[in-house]
Design a protein around this motif. Structure first.
Motif, PDB file in Angstrom:
ATOM      1  N   VAL A  18     -39.784  56.396  -7.617  1.00 36.66           N
ATOM      2  CA  VAL A  18     -39.512  57.516  -8.519  1.00 36.66           C
ATOM      3  C   VAL A  18     -40.847  58.219  -8.726  1.00 36.66           C
ATOM      4  CG1 VAL A  18     -38.735  58.216 -10.811  1.00 36.66           C
ATOM      5  CG2 VAL A  18     -37.596  56.323  -9.631  1.00 36.66           C
ATOM      6  N   GLU A  19     -40.963  59.439  -8.193  1.00 36.27           N
ATOM      7  CA  GLU A  19     -42.257  60.105  -8.130  1.00 36.27           C
ATOM      8  C   GLU A  19     -42.613  60.828  -9.419  1.00 36.27           C
ATOM      9  OE1 GLU A  19     -41.903  62.500  -4.634  1.00 36.27           O
ATOM     10  OE2 GLU A  19     -41.958  60.772  -3.273  1.00 36.27           O
ATOM     11  N   TRP A  20     -41.661  61.547  -9.994  1.00 39.13           N
ATOM     12  CA  TRP A  20     -41.926  62.197 -11.279  1.00 39.13           C
ATOM     13  C   TRP A  20     -40.630  62.604 -11.946  1.00 39.13           C
ATOM     14  CZ3 TRP A  20     -40.066  67.150 -11.586  1.00 39.13           C
ATOM     15  CH2 TRP A  20     -39.996  67.908 -10.416  1.00 39.13           C
ATOM     16  N   VAL A  21     -40.725  62.887 -13.227  1.00 35.98           N
ATOM     17  CA  VAL A  21     -39.592  63.375 -14.007  1.00 35.98           C
ATOM     18  C   VAL A  21     -40.055  64.583 -14.802  1.00 35.98           C
ATOM     19  CG1 VAL A  21     -38.406  61.155 -14.182  1.00 35.98           C
ATOM     20  CG2 VAL A  21     -40.127  61.765 -15.870  1.00 35.98           C
ATOM     21  N   ALA A  22     -39.116  65.416 -15.194  1.00 37.74           N
ATOM     22  CA  ALA A  22     -39.432  66.593 -15.998  1.00 37.74           C
ATOM     23  C   ALA A  22     -38.220  66.953 -16.840  1.00 37.74           C
ATOM     24  CB  ALA A  22     -39.840  67.771 -15.106  1.00 37.74           C
ATOM     25  N   VAL A  23     -38.469  67.645 -17.929  1.00 37.90           N
ATOM     26  CA  VAL A  23     -37.395  68.081 -18.825  1.00 37.90           C
ATOM     27  C   VAL A  23     -37.516  69.582 -19.046  1.00 37.90           C
ATOM     28  CG1 VAL A  23     -36.481  67.969 -21.177  1.00 37.90           C
ATOM     29  CG2 VAL A  23     -37.188  65.870 -20.019  1.00 37.90           C
ATOM     30  N   ARG A  24     -36.388  70.277 -18.882  1.00 39.37           N
ATOM     31  CA  ARG A  24     -36.332  71.690 -19.257  1.00 39.37           C
ATOM     32  C   ARG A  24     -35.605  71.792 -20.592  1.00 39.37           C
ATOM     33  NH1 ARG A  24     -34.605  75.511 -14.668  1.00 39.37           N
ATOM     34  NH2 ARG A  24     -32.550  74.551 -14.968  1.00 39.37           N
ATOM     35  N   LEU A  25     -36.267  72.379 -21.563  1.00 43.18           N
ATOM     36  CA  LEU A  25     -35.743  72.474 -22.919  1.00 43.18           C
ATOM     37  C   LEU A  25     -35.378  73.924 -23.209  1.00 43.18           C
ATOM     38  CD1 LEU A  25     -35.312  70.889 -25.602  1.00 43.18           C
ATOM     39  CD2 LEU A  25     -37.650  71.557 -26.223  1.00 43.18           C
ATOM     40  N   THR A  26     -34.110  74.151 -23.581  1.00 45.67           N
ATOM     41  CA  THR A  26     -33.625  75.513 -23.820  1.00 45.67           C
ATOM     42  C   THR A  26     -33.061  75.626 -25.229  1.00 45.67           C
ATOM     43  OG1 THR A  26     -33.047  75.754 -21.477  1.00 45.67           O
ATOM     44  CG2 THR A  26     -32.085  77.335 -23.005  1.00 45.67           C
ATOM     45  N   PRO A  27     -33.669  76.447 -26.083  1.00 44.84           N
ATOM     46  CA  PRO A  27     -33.160  76.594 -27.451  1.00 44.84           C
ATOM     47  C   PRO A  27     -32.020  77.607 -27.532  1.00 44.84           C
ATOM     48  CG  PRO A  27     -35.234  77.767 -27.217  1.00 44.84           C
ATOM     49  CD  PRO A  27     -34.960  77.110 -25.895  1.00 44.84           C
ATOM     50  N   ASP A  28     -30.936  77.197 -28.182  1.00 44.53           N
ATOM     51  CA  ASP A  28     -29.811  78.085 -28.481  1.00 44.53           C
ATOM     52  C   ASP A  28     -29.262  78.807 -27.246  1.00 44.53           C
ATOM     53  OD1 ASP A  28     -29.907  77.487 -31.248  1.00 44.53           O
ATOM     54  OD2 ASP A  28     -31.583  78.875 -31.481  1.00 44.53           O
ATOM     55  N   GLY A  29     -29.307  78.162 -26.099  1.00 45.65           N
ATOM     56  CA  GLY A  29     -28.755  78.728 -24.877  1.00 45.65           C
ATOM     57  C   GLY A  29     -29.504  79.930 -24.337  1.00 45.65           C
ATOM     58  N   ASP A  30     -30.694  80.201 -24.822  1.00 47.52           N
ATOM     59  CA  ASP A  30     -31.483  81.358 -24.404  1.00 47.52           C
ATOM     60  C   ASP A  30     -32.434  80.950 -23.283  1.00 47.52           C
ATOM     61  OD1 ASP A  30     -32.968  83.633 -24.109  1.00 47.52           O
ATOM     62  OD2 ASP A  30     -33.616  83.773 -26.203  1.00 47.52           O
TER      63      ASP A  30
END
Length: 223
Positions: free
Chosen positions: A71-83
Motif C-alpha cells: 500500500v503505497e499511499w492514501v489520501a482524502v478529499r474533503l468536500t464541504p456542503d457538496g461544493d
C-alpha cells in the motif's frame, strides 16, 4: 441427441469449468487490497493551535488475495456542503499509536505520533489496522484546515502496487455541528462516528485499546 452432440456439450462444459477455475485461481493469487473507513477523530490540539485541525482516521486494510503487495499511499478529499469548488486534498502525515494516544488524554505527542507516514506491506489474506493522521496537502504553502459547521463529504483514495492509478475506496459523510467546533476550540477531542459500519467486530479489530470514549470520558477529555 446423438453421441457427437453429447460429446461436444461435455467438452464445452469442461472448457467453461476450466476457464472459471483459472479466473478464480488468478484472483486468489492476486494482491487485492481493500480498506474500511468511516470514523473521524479530531485530536486535542491545544488552544494555542486555534481552529486549525488535523484529522485522525481509523483505517482497516485487508487483502482478499493470497499474494502480498504494498500500500503505497492514501489520501482524502474533503468536500464541504457538496461544493466541489471548496474541496481540499488531505495527505497522510503520520501514524498514531492509539494506546499511547489515549494514555496522553487524546492529545498528539512525539511519543504517540510517528512521522512521516510511509508505504507498508500487506501480506496475503491478512488485515492490518492503522490510525492515520491527515493534514492539508502541500503545507505550509496551503492554508491550514479550519472546519466550520456543515455537512462534509469524505472520499478515501488508495494507491497500491497492483494498480497504476489511485482507487477511490470509500465515501462517507459527517455533519459537523457548532458544538463540535466549540469543543475542539476548547481543547477537547471530537469523535465523528459512522454507525453504518459494523461496529462490534471492526472496532475491536482496529485497536486493543478502547478508543471511543465513554460518556464520562467525553466530558473529562475537555479538561
Amino acid at each position: 441427441m446423438n453421441v457427437t452432440t453429447w460429446l461436444a456439450l461435455a467438452v464445452s462444459l469442461l472448457a467453461l469449468a476450466a476457464s472459471v477455475y483459472a479466473i478464480v485461481r488468478m484472483r486468489m493469487l492476486e494482491f487485492r487490497p481493500e480498506v474500511l473507513a468511516g470514523d473521524v477523530i479530531l485530536p486535542r490540539a491545544g488552544k494555542a493551535a486555534g481552529s486549525a485541525a488535523r484529522l485522525l482516521l481509523p483505517l482497516q486494510f485487508s487483502n482478499g488475495g493470497c499474494a502480498g503487495g504494498i500500500v503505497e499511499w492514501v489520501a482524502v478529499r474533503l468536500t464541504p456542503d457538496g461544493d466541489n469548488a471548496r474541496s481540499v486534498l488531505l495527505s497522510p502525515v503520520g501514524e498514531v499509536d492509539m494506546q499511547r494516544f489515549i494514555h496522553a488524554k487524546r492529545r498528539l505527542t512525539e511519543d504517540n505520533t510517528l512521522e512521516p507516514f510511509t508505504a507498508f506491506a500487506l501480506e496475503g489474506k491478512r488485515a492490518l489496522a492503522k490510525f492515520v493522521l491527515f493534514d492539508i496537502a502541500e503545507r505550509p504553502r496551503a492554508a491550514p484546515l479550519r472546519l466550520q459547521p456543515g455537512r462534509y463529504g469524505f472520499e478515501l483514495f488508495v494507491k497500491s502496487s497492483n494498480s497504476r492509478q489511485p482507487k477511490l475506496e470509500r465515501t462517507f459523510e459527517h455533519v459537523i455541528e457548532q458544538k463540535h467546533v466549540d469543543d475542539y476550540r476548547d481543547d477537547a477531542a471530537v469523535y465523528l462516528i459512522n454507525y453504518q459500519i459494523t461496529l462490534p467486530t471492526v472496532r475491536r479489530a482496529l485497536a486493543d485499546a478502547e478508543w471511543v470514549p465513554r460518556s464520562r470520558e467525553v466530558e473529562a477529555s475537555a479538561h
